[in-house]
Design a protein around this motif. Structure first.
Motif, short mmCIF file in Angstrom:
data_model
loop_
_atom_site.label_atom_id
_atom_site.label_comp_id
_atom_site.label_asym_id
_atom_site.label_seq_id
_atom_site.Cartn_x
_atom_site.Cartn_y
_atom_site.Cartn_z
N LEU A 287 0.79 -1.23 0.00
CA LEU A 287 0.00 0.00 0.00
C LEU A 287 0.82 1.29 0.00
O LEU A 287 0.51 2.21 -0.77
N PRO A 288 1.87 1.42 0.84
CA PRO A 288 2.64 2.67 0.80
C PRO A 288 3.20 2.99 -0.58
O PRO A 288 3.18 4.15 -1.01
N GLY A 289 3.69 1.99 -1.28
CA GLY A 289 4.23 2.23 -2.62
C GLY A 289 3.16 2.69 -3.59
O GLY A 289 3.40 3.54 -4.44
N VAL A 290 1.96 2.12 -3.45
CA VAL A 290 0.85 2.52 -4.32
C VAL A 290 0.47 3.98 -4.07
O VAL A 290 0.28 4.76 -5.02
N LEU A 291 0.37 4.38 -2.81
CA LEU A 291 0.01 5.76 -2.47
C LEU A 291 1.05 6.75 -2.97
O LEU A 291 0.71 7.78 -3.55
N ALA A 293 3.27 6.35 -5.38
CA ALA A 293 3.27 6.37 -6.85
C ALA A 293 2.10 7.18 -7.38
O ALA A 293 2.24 7.96 -8.33
N THR A 294 0.94 7.05 -6.77
CA THR A 294 -0.26 7.76 -7.23
C THR A 294 -0.10 9.26 -7.08
O THR A 294 -0.36 10.03 -8.02
N ILE A 295 0.30 9.71 -5.90
CA ILE A 295 0.43 11.15 -5.63
C ILE A 295 1.51 11.76 -6.52
O ILE A 295 1.30 12.80 -7.16
N TYR A 296 2.67 11.11 -6.59
CA TYR A 296 3.78 11.73 -7.32
C TYR A 296 3.63 11.64 -8.82
O TYR A 296 4.08 12.54 -9.55
N LEU A 297 2.99 10.61 -9.33
CA LEU A 297 2.73 10.58 -10.77
C LEU A 297 1.78 11.70 -11.17
O LEU A 297 1.92 12.29 -12.25
N PHE A 340 3.93 -4.33 -7.43
CA PHE A 340 4.01 -3.98 -8.85
C PHE A 340 2.65 -4.15 -9.53
O PHE A 340 2.23 -3.32 -10.33
N VAL A 341 1.96 -5.25 -9.19
CA VAL A 341 0.64 -5.49 -9.77
C VAL A 341 -0.32 -4.37 -9.38
O VAL A 341 -1.05 -3.83 -10.23
N LEU A 342 -0.31 -3.97 -8.10
CA LEU A 342 -1.24 -2.95 -7.64
C LEU A 342 -0.90 -1.57 -8.18
O LEU A 342 -1.80 -0.77 -8.49
N VAL A 343 0.39 -1.26 -8.32
CA VAL A 343 0.76 0.02 -8.95
C VAL A 343 0.29 0.05 -10.40
O VAL A 343 -0.24 1.06 -10.89
N GLY A 344 0.43 -1.07 -11.09
CA GLY A 344 -0.03 -1.13 -12.48
C GLY A 344 -1.53 -0.96 -12.59
O GLY A 344 -2.03 -0.27 -13.48
N VAL A 345 -2.27 -1.57 -11.67
CA VAL A 345 -3.73 -1.50 -11.70
C VAL A 345 -4.24 -0.14 -11.23
O VAL A 345 -5.20 0.40 -11.79
#
Length: 423
Positions: A287-291, A293-297, A340-345
């Motif tokens: 989860l932390p990586g997903v959050l 990645a979302t904000i900074y992208l 990686f799967v969750l960041v992609g999704v």
């Protein structure tokens, strides 16, 4: 003193739209996963029945969201043009989801998912998705999408929390002749789908009550439905929006990679036979990586443009997807590959959503949001059948190979779309 990116009004709007997306994510997280596991775990149907239902639902969305988009653009009520669709769509689709958990046969499941939810949820979606470009200018749209998507993950967390709880209470060993892992009982499905339905109806009501729209007096003149529909097939109209159709094609290919995996993701997770603690640890790591990645992208897409980070992001994410076929029965690889799967999704769509919103014509955003829904519907048809075929021929874990295939194929198409941020 540094000027704030969002005014008080925009901060309020971004939080409310984020709440709508939260309910949206929870609802479709349950619809895409537990409607499918219901067919597998409760009705004991072959996986091809999942592909058929997903594809019919996608076909309904392809048609009806365009209709709702045109109607939404030309709705003029004292409640606004988008808000009535949030209210009615949210309540009807929410109630229908609850009744799905009581379905006794495949035909009833099809009627509820394809017809009732197909009609109602797409009315909600076209209104919700039009609100971001209606509200935020191009230079702030990436950050708005980043914040809204991050808030929406609360819906996923609620969904996962209930999944873990219900799996603990209602998960049972697979009783079939060749058992694989655990399955969820009908009672467990009904509890989960009731939560999803209630939340979706609730956010529809909240959006209707508190979202602010432009006054009706400031909106363009209404246009006739038939005229707007006919213009879609007008050659001059198509040429005038060629950049929009370029990104539409690129998004179809990209989203097909996600759609080849999502209908089967939770069946794959159930098959691992993981304990609740193991699942919690996997989510806590991912989860932390997903959050982040979302904000900074979102921020980077506003600062440096939409397309700059698309290729490298997709290549990095693809590496993780290639790990997952070997993660079946290997918890360490599962933990490595899941982020990686969750960041992609979840995360890659942030700059891509902002980019496609930039290309929506100002006075036809609902209509073109309906056209843009081709991305979700066509990719579901392509992806669900591709995933179903691969799962049947080679085994369920190998569906993850399809993600990188589609992601990498979409990169050249994205690079042909013009940049919409003035750098």
């Amino acid at each position: 003193m540094k000027e704030k990116v969002f005014s008080k009004f925009l901060r309020r709007q971004v939080l409310l739209i984020g709440l709508l997306y939260m309910g949206d994510y929870l609802f479709f997280f349950f619809e895409q996963n537990y409607f499918n596991t219901y067919l597998d775990h409760v009705l004991f149907l072959p996986k091809i029945f999942i592909s058929i239902m997903v594809s019919l639902s996608a076909a309904m969305g392809l048609i009806i969201m365009l209709v709702w988009g045109i109607l939404s653009d030309n709705t003029r009520t004292k409640f606004g043009r988008r808000r009535p669709y949030l209210l009615l769509g949210g309540i009807i689709a929410g109630l229908a989801m609850m009744f799905y958990g009581l379905s006794g046969n495949y035909f009833i499941c099809l009627i509820i998912d394809v017809v009732i939810i197909g009609l109602a949820s797409n009315a909600f979606l076209v209104a919700e998705r039009s609100l971001i470009p209606d509200t935020f200018e191009v230079e702030k749209r990436g950050r708005a999408n980043g914040i809204i998507n991050s808030i929406s993950y609360i819906g996923l967390l609620i969904g996962v929390a209930f999944f873990l709880l219900v799996n603990e209470l209602y998960g049972i060993p697979d009783p079939r002749p060749d058992p694989i892992g655990t399955i969820l009982t009908q009672q467990g499905h009904f509890i989960l789908l009731s939560v999803g339905g209630i939340v979706f109806a609730s956010v529809g009501i909240i959006g209707f009550l508190f979202i602010k729209e432009e006054p009706v007096s400031e909106l363009p003149e209404k246009k006739k439905f038939y005229v707007e529909l006919k213009q879609i097939f007008n050659l001059a109209e198509l040429k005038s929006h060629k950049e929009f159709y370029k990104i539409l094609l690129a998004l179809v290919i990209f989203q097909s990679g996600i759609s080849s995996i999502m209908p089967f993701l939770f069946i794959f997770i159930f098959n691992q036979g993981l304990t609740t603690l193991q699942l919690l640890l996997g989510i806590a790591i991912a989860l932390p990586g997903v959050l982040v990645a979302t904000i900074y992208l979102g921020r980077l897409s506003d600062k440096f443009g939409r397309k700059r980070f698309v290729p490298i992001s997709m290549i990095i994410v693809s590496i993780g997807y290639l790990i997952m076929p070997f993660a079946s029965g290997n918890y360490i690889l599962f933990i490595i590959g899941l982020p990686f799967v969750l960041v992609g999704v979840l995360s890659l769509v942030t700059p891509l959503n902002a980019w496609s919103q930039d290309l929506l014509p100002v006075d036809k955003r609902g209509k073109f949001t309906g056209i843009l829904n081709i991305v979700n519907t066509l990719s579901q048809i392509i992806g669900s059948f591709a995933g179903g075929i691969v799962a049947e021929l080679f085994g369920l874990p190998w569906i993850f190979i399809l993600g990188p295939v589609f992601f990498l194929a979409s990169i050249p198409l994205f690079l042909k779309v013009k940049e919409t941020v003035n750098l």
